[in-house]
Design an enzyme around this catalytic site. Sequence first.
Site, PDB file in Angstrom:
ATOM      1  N   HIS A 234     -12.814 -14.425 -23.788  1.00 41.20           N
ATOM      2  CA  HIS A 234     -12.500 -15.522 -22.869  1.00 41.20           C
ATOM      3  C   HIS A 234     -13.500 -16.663 -23.047  1.00 41.20           C
ATOM      4  CE1 HIS A 234     -11.808 -17.760 -19.190  1.00 41.20           C
ATOM      5  NE2 HIS A 234     -10.665 -17.095 -19.057  1.00 41.20           N
TER       6      HIS A 234
ATOM      7  N   ARG B 114      -8.067 -18.312 -23.288  1.00 41.81           N
ATOM      8  CA  ARG B 114      -7.790 -17.046 -24.000  1.00 41.81           C
ATOM      9  C   ARG B 114      -6.430 -17.124 -24.682  1.00 41.81           C
ATOM     10  NH1 ARG B 114      -6.685 -12.799 -19.069  1.00 41.81           N
ATOM     11  NH2 ARG B 114      -6.650 -14.320 -17.391  1.00 41.81           N
TER      12      ARG B 114
ATOM     13  N   ASP C 261      -6.268 -25.792 -20.032  1.00 41.56           N
ATOM     14  CA  ASP C 261      -6.840 -26.060 -18.703  1.00 41.56           C
ATOM     15  C   ASP C 261      -8.092 -26.920 -18.909  1.00 41.56           C
ATOM     16  OD1 ASP C 261      -8.584 -25.817 -16.488  1.00 41.56           O
ATOM     17  OD2 ASP C 261      -8.077 -23.725 -16.103  1.00 41.56           O
TER      18      ASP C 261
ATOM     19  N   CYS D 191     -10.951 -27.207 -17.538  1.00 38.72           N
ATOM     20  CA  CYS D 191     -12.328 -26.670 -17.465  1.00 38.72           C
ATOM     21  C   CYS D 191     -12.787 -26.139 -18.823  1.00 38.72           C
ATOM     22  CB  CYS D 191     -12.479 -25.610 -16.381  1.00 38.72           C
ATOM     23  SG  CYS D 191     -11.569 -24.098 -16.662  1.00 38.72           S
TER      24      CYS D 191
ATOM     25  N   ASP E  18     -10.491 -30.786  -8.152  1.00 36.90           N
ATOM     26  CA  ASP E  18     -11.474 -29.977  -7.414  1.00 36.90           C
ATOM     27  C   ASP E  18     -12.830 -30.144  -8.091  1.00 36.90           C
ATOM     28  OD1 ASP E  18     -12.084 -27.523  -9.259  1.00 36.90           O
ATOM     29  OD2 ASP E  18      -9.918 -27.774  -9.360  1.00 36.90           O
TER      30      ASP E  18
ATOM     31  N   HIS F 228     -13.397 -28.316 -11.643  1.00 38.42           N
ATOM     32  CA  HIS F 228     -12.722 -28.926 -12.797  1.00 38.42           C
ATOM     33  C   HIS F 228     -13.205 -30.340 -13.056  1.00 38.42           C
ATOM     34  CE1 HIS F 228     -10.016 -25.463 -12.263  1.00 38.42           C
ATOM     35  NE2 HIS F 228      -9.906 -25.562 -13.586  1.00 38.42           N
TER      36      HIS F 228
END
Length: 474
Positions: A237, A288, A294, A296, A369, A372
Site C-alpha cells: 500500500h 494499491r 485518490d 492523498c 478535508d 487530503h
Amino acid sequence: MPTYRPTPTDSFPTDTSVLQRETEETLSKHIPSPEYPAQPLHRNAHLQWLVRNLVQGFPARYTSQDASQSWLMFWTLQSLSTLQAGLDPGNKQKAINTIMSWQHPDGGFGGGPGQAPHLLATYASVCALANVGQPGPRGGWDQIDREKMYRFFMSVKQPDGSFTVMHHGEVDVRGIYCLLVVATLLDLLTPELVAGTPAFLASCQTCEGGFSSSSQPYFSSSGDLLSSPRPPLGEAHGGYTFCALASWVLLRSFQPPPAGVDINVKRLLRWLVMMQGSEIELGGFRGRTNKLVDGCYSWWVGGAFALLEMLGVPAPGKGETPAAHDGGDNEWDDVDDALFNRRALQEYILYAGQHPTGGLRDKPPKISDAYHTLGCLSGLASAQHYVVPSSTRREETTLLWESNADLSFDEQRKNAFADALSWVEEEGASRYVGGSADRVNAMHPVFNLTMTHADAMMGYFYNQTVLPRLRRNV
Ligand code: FPP
Ligand code: ZN
C-alpha cells in the site's frame, strides 16, 4: 473535449470494475474543455478555508477525529506553509499552547489533551511545532521533554526491531516512520533505539515491490524470537510504502543495514511507477493495485520517488543541465526524464483535487478535508519541483560539524544530520502546469516539512550550523 480509453474490462462486472468505470466517467468530466476550463491553483480559496478551520474551529463532522487533533493541526499548518503562508504571532502562540497541551506527563504527545501518548500523534505535534514553534520560554521547542520522549520510544520497542504505535497498540511501519522522523529532528537517535529496525522494515516488502503495514514475528515455545520464516504479508500500500521507504532512507544514514539485510529497489520502483493512473484517471496515483486513484497518494506515492534518489536511483537523463523556463508549454519535453509523469500529477491535483469552495480532496464529487488538502498540496510540490540530495551541501555541512567527543556514536549522528539536510531543490528543474503563479514550496522528501523548517529545527536541537538556502525556498 478529448476522449480517453477507459480501463479495459472483461464481460464479468464486479463491484471494483463498476466503481472504476464510474470514477473514470466522473474524472473525465474534469479534463479541461470549453465548458470546464483548465483550473489554476485557487490559492486564496485554500488559504481562507485553512484559516477558517484553524481560527473559527473545524466543522462539527470532525468530532469523530477527537483523537487526531494533533493531525488536524499539522495538516493545517503544513498546508499553509506549503502555500507560502504563515500565521501572525498571536495565532502562532495559540497554536503552540494548544500543541503543548497534548504532551503527556510520561513523554510523547497524544492526539488531544489528556490522551495517551502515541507515535503518530507525536510526529504530528512535533512537526506542527516545526512550523510554528521556536526556542525560548513559550516557543514550544524547549518545552518538549526529550528525555521522557526517548523513554516513551524505548518503552514501545519490540524484540524484532519494530515498535507498537502506543502502549498495547499495534505494530506498523507508520509508527516506525513517525518515531524515526521525531528522533532525527530532535537528536534522539541512538544505536540502541534502532537496533533491528532495518531488518524489520525489509521484512515488510511484498512480492509486488511495495510495502505492507507490518510483518509478524514467530516466537518459539520458550518465547525466543525466531528470525524466519515469517507469515505471509498483507497487501502493498502507498501509505505504508512511503513510511517504510522514508524510514529506510533515514536509518541508512545513521546506521547502514547489516550484511544480508536489504530491500529490492528495482521492484519497488516498478511498483511505484505502476501506481500512477492513466489519462482517463488524469494521472493521479492509486494506493494499491486495482483500487481507485485518490489525491492523498499524490504525496504518499508521488512523493516517494524523490526518496529513491538517496538510494542511487536517478531519473533517466539526470545530470544534464535543465533549461531555464517560465512555465511555458513547450518546455515540458524533458519532463519525460522524470520517474513519473509530473505534468499529469499536477493536472489531477489542479483539475480534480481542488474543491471549488476551498480545500482539496480525494476525488470529485467528494468534499475537501484537512488530510487530503495536505496530501494534494505536498504532492503538487513533489510534481512541481525536483528535490535531490546534494553531495556538495552534505560535504559542506560535515565540515562545519562540531563533534561531541562524549558520544560513542557521534559519527553516525553527524551522518544523519548531514544527509537529512543535504536535500536541495534542483535549480531550473521546477515545472508548473498553469505557470509559476501556481508555485508551492518544495517539501523535504522525508519529513514532509518545508526545507527551512527542517533546517531550523535540526540546527537548534543538534546545536550545529546550518548552511543558508535560496531566499525563495521559505
Ligand atoms: C486504506 O484505505 C488505507 C490504509 C489502510 C492506511 C494507509 C496508510 C497511510 C495513508 C499512511 C499514513 C501515514 C502516517 C505517517 C500516519 P482505503 O481502503 O480507504 O483506501 P484505498 O482504497 O485507497 O486503499
Ligand atoms: Zn485518500
